[in-house]
Design a protein around this motif. Structure first.
Motif, mmCIF file in Angstrom:
data_model
loop_
_atom_site.group_PDB
_atom_site.id
_atom_site.type_symbol
_atom_site.label_atom_id
_atom_site.label_comp_id
_atom_site.label_asym_id
_atom_site.label_seq_id
_atom_site.Cartn_x
_atom_site.Cartn_y
_atom_site.Cartn_z
ATOM 1 N N GLU A 1 -60.950 -33.840 14.580
ATOM 2 C CA GLU A 1 -59.590 -33.891 14.777
ATOM 3 C C GLU A 1 -59.018 -32.609 14.304
ATOM 4 O OE1 GLU A 1 -57.286 -37.081 13.029
ATOM 5 O OE2 GLU A 1 -59.333 -38.300 12.764
ATOM 6 N N LYS A 2 -57.876 -32.260 15.108
ATOM 7 C CA LYS A 2 -57.212 -31.060 14.873
ATOM 8 C C LYS A 2 -56.270 -31.116 13.513
ATOM 9 C CE LYS A 2 -54.088 -27.760 16.748
ATOM 10 N NZ LYS A 2 -53.249 -27.426 17.976
ATOM 11 N N TYR A 3 -56.545 -30.307 12.662
ATOM 12 C CA TYR A 3 -55.819 -30.450 11.400
ATOM 13 C C TYR A 3 -54.748 -29.309 11.054
ATOM 14 C CZ TYR A 3 -58.462 -34.559 10.063
ATOM 15 O OH TYR A 3 -58.917 -35.568 9.871
ATOM 16 N N GLY A 4 -55.008 -28.203 11.819
ATOM 17 C CA GLY A 4 -54.337 -27.034 11.610
ATOM 18 C C GLY A 4 -54.258 -26.117 12.689
ATOM 19 N N GLU A 5 -53.337 -24.994 12.625
ATOM 20 C CA GLU A 5 -53.334 -23.926 13.606
ATOM 21 C C GLU A 5 -52.758 -22.708 12.962
ATOM 22 O OE1 GLU A 5 -51.637 -24.958 17.124
ATOM 23 O OE2 GLU A 5 -49.674 -25.136 16.310
ATOM 24 N N MET A 6 -52.941 -21.587 13.401
ATOM 25 C CA MET A 6 -52.495 -20.460 13.352
ATOM 26 C C MET A 6 -52.022 -19.667 14.295
ATOM 27 S SD MET A 6 -53.899 -16.939 11.298
ATOM 28 C CE MET A 6 -53.783 -17.673 9.661
ATOM 29 N N VAL A 7 -50.804 -19.756 14.720
ATOM 30 C CA VAL A 7 -50.099 -19.113 16.259
ATOM 31 C C VAL A 7 -50.018 -17.714 16.103
ATOM 32 C CG1 VAL A 7 -48.481 -19.464 17.608
ATOM 33 C CG2 VAL A 7 -49.104 -21.258 16.260
ATOM 34 N N PHE A 8 -50.355 -17.037 17.039
ATOM 35 C CA PHE A 8 -50.160 -15.467 17.109
ATOM 36 C C PHE A 8 -50.278 -15.192 18.507
ATOM 37 C CE2 PHE A 8 -54.661 -16.550 17.869
ATOM 38 C CZ PHE A 8 -55.081 -15.495 18.695
ATOM 39 N N ASP A 9 -50.034 -13.510 18.736
ATOM 40 C CA ASP A 9 -49.801 -13.187 19.849
ATOM 41 C C ASP A 9 -50.325 -11.683 19.864
ATOM 42 O OD1 ASP A 9 -49.219 -12.529 22.782
ATOM 43 O OD2 ASP A 9 -47.261 -12.137 22.091
ATOM 44 N N ILE A 10 -51.119 -11.445 20.998
ATOM 45 C CA ILE A 10 -51.532 -10.014 20.945
ATOM 46 C C ILE A 10 -50.774 -8.926 22.075
ATOM 47 C CG2 ILE A 10 -53.648 -8.587 21.295
ATOM 48 C CD1 ILE A 10 -55.263 -10.933 20.593
ATOM 49 N N GLN A 11 -50.417 -7.657 21.466
ATOM 50 C CA GLN A 11 -49.856 -6.925 22.392
ATOM 51 C C GLN A 11 -50.361 -5.440 22.050
ATOM 52 O OE1 GLN A 11 -45.538 -7.194 22.346
ATOM 53 N NE2 GLN A 11 -45.548 -9.267 23.078
ATOM 54 N N GLY A 12 -50.961 -4.833 22.943
ATOM 55 C CA GLY A 12 -51.523 -3.655 22.828
ATOM 56 C C GLY A 12 -52.621 -3.617 21.545
ATOM 57 N N GLU A 13 -52.590 -3.180 20.550
ATOM 58 C CA GLU A 13 -53.731 -2.792 19.403
ATOM 59 C C GLU A 13 -53.081 -4.167 18.220
ATOM 60 O OE1 GLU A 13 -54.240 1.251 18.443
ATOM 61 O OE2 GLU A 13 -55.107 1.534 20.350
ATOM 62 N N ASN A 14 -51.926 -4.594 18.461
ATOM 63 C CA ASN A 14 -51.384 -5.606 17.444
ATOM 64 C C ASN A 14 -51.511 -6.913 17.664
ATOM 65 O OD1 ASN A 14 -50.257 -3.362 15.488
ATOM 66 N ND2 ASN A 14 -49.130 -2.834 17.162
#
Length: 101
Positions: free
Chosen positions: A23-36
């Motif tokens: 079961e999915k209990y969590g998440e960390m949402v992110f995005d990558i642009q260039g080196e960040n």
């Protein structure tokens, strides 16, 4: 046993997703642009809080960033707090310049 899976999206934000017993209990949402890598949000199912799941997501993100030689812009309050509290652990990957843009 809990495991973190990486869910990379071509369009829109990606996430480190935390699963335990299928079961999915969590998440960390992110995005990558260039080196960040910008972390926007970390969320754990309220019934599962206090079990160290957010730290598992944080550790997975940090490992990914270091492996891919990225810097982190921690817009997520949880990640930002951990970076501030433990700068000796995360200072090498913390992009403070971009955070304040």
């Amino acid at each position: 046993m809990a495991e973190v899976k990486l869910n990379i999206q071509k369009e829109g934000p990606s996430a480190f997703e935390l699963y335990d017993e299928g079961e999915k209990y969590g998440e960390m949402v992110f995005d990558i642009q260039g080196e960040n890598l910008t972390v926007y949000h970390t969320e754990i199912d309220p019934e599962k809080e206090g079990k160290g799941y957010a730290k598992l997501l944080l550790d997975a993100m940090v490992d990914y960033v270091r492996t891919h030689k990225l810097k982190v812009i921690p817009l997520c309050p949880y990640v930002h707090l951990q970076f501030r509290r433990h700068e000796e652990l995360y200072g090498d990957i913390w992009n403070k310049v971009r955070e304040n843009d």
